[in-house]
Design a protein around this motif. Structure first.
Motif, PDB file in Angstrom:
ATOM      1  N   VAL A  35       0.843  -1.198   0.000  1.00  0.00           N
ATOM      2  CA  VAL A  35       0.000   0.000   0.000  1.00  0.00           C
ATOM      3  C   VAL A  35       0.875   1.243   0.000  1.00  0.00           C
ATOM      4  N   ILE A  36       0.460   2.265  -0.756  1.00  0.00           N
ATOM      5  CA  ILE A  36       1.104   3.573  -0.666  1.00  0.00           C
ATOM      6  C   ILE A  36       0.026   4.623  -0.457  1.00  0.00           C
ATOM      7  N   GLU A  37       0.296   5.539   0.461  1.00  0.00           N
ATOM      8  CA  GLU A  37      -0.614   6.661   0.693  1.00  0.00           C
ATOM      9  C   GLU A  37       0.028   7.937   0.189  1.00  0.00           C
ATOM     10  N   LEU A  38      -0.729   8.727  -0.571  1.00  0.00           N
ATOM     11  CA  LEU A  38      -0.252  10.010  -1.069  1.00  0.00           C
ATOM     12  C   LEU A  38      -0.748  11.125  -0.158  1.00  0.00           C
ATOM     13  N   GLY A  39       0.106  12.120   0.087  1.00  0.00           N
ATOM     14  CA  GLY A  39      -0.286  13.252   0.919  1.00  0.00           C
ATOM     15  C   GLY A  39      -0.748  12.823   2.292  1.00  0.00           C
ATOM     16  N   SER A  40       0.081  12.072   2.985  1.00  0.00           N
ATOM     17  CA  SER A  40      -0.335  11.450   4.245  1.00  0.00           C
ATOM     18  C   SER A  40      -0.722  12.447   5.330  1.00  0.00           C
ATOM     19  N   GLY A  41      -0.097  13.620   5.339  1.00  0.00           N
ATOM     20  CA  GLY A  41      -0.472  14.631   6.339  1.00  0.00           C
ATOM     21  C   GLY A  41      -0.183  14.181   7.754  1.00  0.00           C
ATOM     22  N   THR A  42      -1.227  13.969   8.540  1.00  0.00           N
ATOM     23  CA  THR A  42      -1.051  13.465   9.907  1.00  0.00           C
ATOM     24  C   THR A  42      -0.819  11.972   9.923  1.00  0.00           C
ATOM     25  N   GLY A  43      -1.183  11.286   8.849  1.00  0.00           N
ATOM     26  CA  GLY A  43      -0.953   9.851   8.750  1.00  0.00           C
ATOM     27  C   GLY A  43      -2.112   8.979   9.156  1.00  0.00           C
ATOM     28  N   ILE A  44      -3.292   9.561   9.380  1.00  0.00           N
ATOM     29  CA  ILE A  44      -4.409   8.784   9.904  1.00  0.00           C
ATOM     30  C   ILE A  44      -4.775   7.597   9.023  1.00  0.00           C
ATOM     31  N   VAL A  45      -4.806   7.779   7.696  1.00  0.00           N
ATOM     32  CA  VAL A  45      -5.212   6.702   6.796  1.00  0.00           C
ATOM     33  C   VAL A  45      -4.125   5.641   6.691  1.00  0.00           C
ATOM     34  N   GLY A  46      -2.891   6.062   6.498  1.00  0.00           N
ATOM     35  CA  GLY A  46      -1.789   5.112   6.383  1.00  0.00           C
ATOM     36  C   GLY A  46      -1.568   4.319   7.657  1.00  0.00           C
ATOM     37  N   ILE A  47      -1.754   4.968   8.795  1.00  0.00           N
ATOM     38  CA  ILE A  47      -1.626   4.270  10.070  1.00  0.00           C
ATOM     39  C   ILE A  47      -2.692   3.186  10.186  1.00  0.00           C
ATOM     40  N   LEU A  48      -3.926   3.520   9.828  1.00  0.00           N
ATOM     41  CA  LEU A  48      -4.984   2.511   9.887  1.00  0.00           C
ATOM     42  C   LEU A  48      -4.694   1.364   8.925  1.00  0.00           C
TER      43      LEU A  48
END
Length: 212
Positions: A35-48
């Motif tokens: 999985v890769i997350e773009l524009g993670s910001g705070t990281g909430i989606v990638g962390i989940l």
């Protein structure tokens, strides 16, 4: 951890929360998936996504990475951290440093500045293969052209399906797969010059919180 120099990246936006809730509602798991997350910001989606079993790469501009790393330390158990990495990624510039074998590409509220749309398409086209599933959670705003971007531009390169809507917040969740195109067909050579900047989004940020 709100830094004055982080701008919109310092907040947990409603689109990120909506995408996390969609994964929960649908019982989606990323176990064994890349999985890769773009524009993670705070990281909430990638962390989940990591907590749901994924081998996750979280990306954003270099100045945002320290915030992501801090939130990872707080929210991701040590036993899971070997499946997560944080890397700098500027769309349209160093995207070719990343592989093209991701199972999932995730993005929440990354369609907010029209000047970045060509670079975002170029990056998505590079990262995605025919087996990649892309989830985008976007707040559609007429003033920045995001509705037409989703309805007219993205369908030139991806099969796009609406899978959820939050009408009260104008948030739409899209599930996308790449259209089979010849190399070089994904982005018109003059696409970068077709868009202009737009005013401040004006969205109200949610408070920073854990992704649980």
């Amino acid at each position: 951890m709100l830094g004055a120099n982080l701008g919109v990246s310092a907040y947990v936006w409603d689109c990120g929360v909506a995408l996390c809730r969609y994964f929960e509602k649908q019982g989606i798991t990323f176990s064994g998936k890349k999985v890769i997350e773009l524009g993670s910001g705070t990281g909430i989606v990638g962390i989940l996504a990591t907590l749901l079993g994924g081998d996750v790469t979280m990306t954003d501009k270099p100045k945002v990475l320290k915030q992501i790393e801090t939130n990872v330390i707080v929210n991701v158990p040590n036993a899971c951290r070997h499946r997560l990495q944080v890397r700098p990624l500027t769309w349209g510039e160093n995207h070719t440093n990343f592989p093209t074998d991701y199972d999932f590409i995730l993005g929440s509220d990354i369609v907010y500045s029209s000047v970045t749309y060509p670079a975002l398409i170029e990056t998505l086209c590079h990262l995605a293969n025919q087996g990649t599933t892309i989830y985008l959670s976007s707040e559609l705003r007429e003033r920045n052209g995001s509705p037409s971007f989703h309805e007219e531009r993205l369908p030139q390169y991806f099969n796009c399906h609406v899978v959820d809507r939050l009408e009260d917040k104008a948030i739409t969740l899209y599930k996308m797969t790449k259209i089979d195109t010849r190399p070089g067909d994904c982005l018109p050579s003059d696409d970068r010059n077709q868009l202009v900047t737009e005013p401040n989004t004006g969205s109200q940020p949610a408070s920073l919180s854990s992704p649980h």
